[in-house]
Design an enzyme around this catalytic site. Structure first.
Site, mmCIF file in Angstrom:
data_model
loop_
_atom_site.group_PDB
_atom_site.id
_atom_site.type_symbol
_atom_site.label_atom_id
_atom_site.label_comp_id
_atom_site.label_asym_id
_atom_site.label_seq_id
_atom_site.Cartn_x
_atom_site.Cartn_y
_atom_site.Cartn_z
ATOM 1 N N ASP A 80 0.848 -1.193 0.000
ATOM 2 C CA ASP A 80 0.000 0.000 0.000
ATOM 3 C C ASP A 80 0.884 1.245 0.000
ATOM 4 O O ASP A 80 1.656 1.467 0.944
ATOM 5 C CB ASP A 80 -0.893 -0.015 1.244
ATOM 6 C CG ASP A 80 -1.995 1.028 1.205
ATOM 7 O OD1 ASP A 80 -2.041 1.807 0.235
ATOM 8 O OD2 ASP A 80 -2.798 1.066 2.150
ATOM 9 N N GLU A 89 -2.993 0.211 -3.928
ATOM 10 C CA GLU A 89 -2.795 -0.929 -3.030
ATOM 11 C C GLU A 89 -3.244 -2.221 -3.688
ATOM 12 O O GLU A 89 -4.107 -2.227 -4.571
ATOM 13 C CB GLU A 89 -3.559 -0.730 -1.720
ATOM 14 C CG GLU A 89 -5.056 -0.713 -1.892
ATOM 15 C CD GLU A 89 -5.803 -0.747 -0.568
ATOM 16 O OE1 GLU A 89 -5.436 -1.567 0.293
ATOM 17 O OE2 GLU A 89 -6.752 0.036 -0.415
#
Length: 342
Positions: free
Chosen positions: A9, A100
């Site tokens: 992420d 992400e």
């Protein structure tokens, strides 16, 4: 062979892209915003600024915070490059958003998931210029919780021993996918952490939450929750939206809608060659009390002509009757449903 999942992420993605491209912004409190904060840097978060906060509130309370606007093309290009790196480490990549993804690296980590995560983060930093936090776990839940703990710009590995100690103590309101309403029901039933679920089966929990949530909670308590990375199929639709301070001003709402149409068209053109042509259009309006209105309609001719799409979107916007509604509009968006690939 034990499953090894990563949740990668990019930290404060939009703000990090701006700080990457403008060295004068690095280490400073900035927000990417257009009337409403879309992404604060970590320096801004430390002050208490969060996504969704009205920009006028930020300017009033923190006048020294720097504000940058959206650069959709730049942000999307950074996302594409980031995912190219993810897929270099494994073809098994399940996107969660533009910054992400879950990665199944089972058998590719050579017994060293930490080392693989280090290499992935280094590639993202060197080639895209962005900090990426990585969580490593046996299931999606554990990998995602680990990446949260890793932020900003770190790595957390949850091995079998750590998972055995941590899982029973996980707070239910921290679990991915459990929202405030569901947690309130669990709280009222005296359930606060995962260990409180032990001894309960689906039938017990279905008296409190939905069947799907009951099934998920049981799997979390037993440690059999989802560990399958699902590859994305062809996009079924493309959308674009923007939030702003509440207004009923026609020129403002129409201008934002037109911008959303342009961005949606650009995204469709970037998907396939030749592009799939939409035959329908959707317009979404959100009001200042959180209520939403969705209008759908066919296009006279399937296509991606921006002028024709703006006209069709404007017609659907009129059908929402937002000007006479009395509530302020805080978000508009468009969606272009796409036909299946030939």
């Amino acid at each position: 062979m034990a499953v090894v999942l990563l949740h990668a992420d990019a930290d404060a993605f939009l703000a990090s892209v701006e700080q990457r491209d403008d060295p004068s912004l690095r280490g400073r409190a900035i927000v990417v915003a257009h009337e409403v904060v879309a992404c604060p840097s970590y320096e801004a978060r430390a002050l208490g600024i969060h996504a969704g906060m009205p920009l006028r509130q930020v300017r009033r309370r923190w006048p020294d915070v720097l504000v940058t606007g959206y650069r959709p093309e730049v942000h999307e290009e950074a996302s594409v490059r980031l995912f190219e790196i993810f897929r270099r480490f494994t073809p098994l990549v399940e996107p969660g958003s533009m910054e992400e993804a879950f990665l199944d690296v089972t058998g590719r980590d050579r017994g060293d998931p930490h080392g693989l995560a280090v290499a992935l983060r280094a590639a993202a930093r060197d080639e895209v210029g962005l900090p990426v936090s990585v969580g490593v776990g046996r299931t999606k839940l554990m990998a995602k919780l680990a990446s949260r703990r890793a932020k900003p710009d770190g790595i957390v590995v949850v091995d079998a021993g750590l998972e055995e100690r941590v899982r029973p103590r996980l707070r239910l309101d921290e679990l991915w996918g459990i929202g405030p309403t569901t947690y309130e029901k669990l709280h009222a039933a005296g359930l606060f952490v995962v260990s409180d679920l032990h001894g309960l089966d689906e039938d017990d929990l279905k008296r409190i939450v939905t069947t799907a949530m009951a099934r998920r909670l049981v799997s979390i308590a037993r440690g059999t929750d989802d560990a399958t990375v699902r590859l994305p199929g062809p996009r079924r639709s493309v959308s674009a939206s923007r939030s702003f301070a509440a207004t009923r001003t026609r020129s403002k709402v129409v201008a934002v809608l037109d911008d959303c149409v342009e961005r949606a068209v650009t995204r469709v053109l970037g998907l396939d060659d030749p592009p799939r042509l939409p035959s329908r259009l959707e317009v979404l309006v959100r009001y200042d009390d959180g209520a939403q209105v969705l209008e759908r309609g066919p296009l006279e001719t399937p296509g991606l002509d921006p002028a024709a799409l703006r006209a069709a979107a404007g017609h659907l916007l009129e059908r929402t009757a937002y000007e006479s509604d009395g509530r302020g509009v805080t978000m508009v968006g468009v969606a272009l449903p796409l036909p299946a690939p030939a």
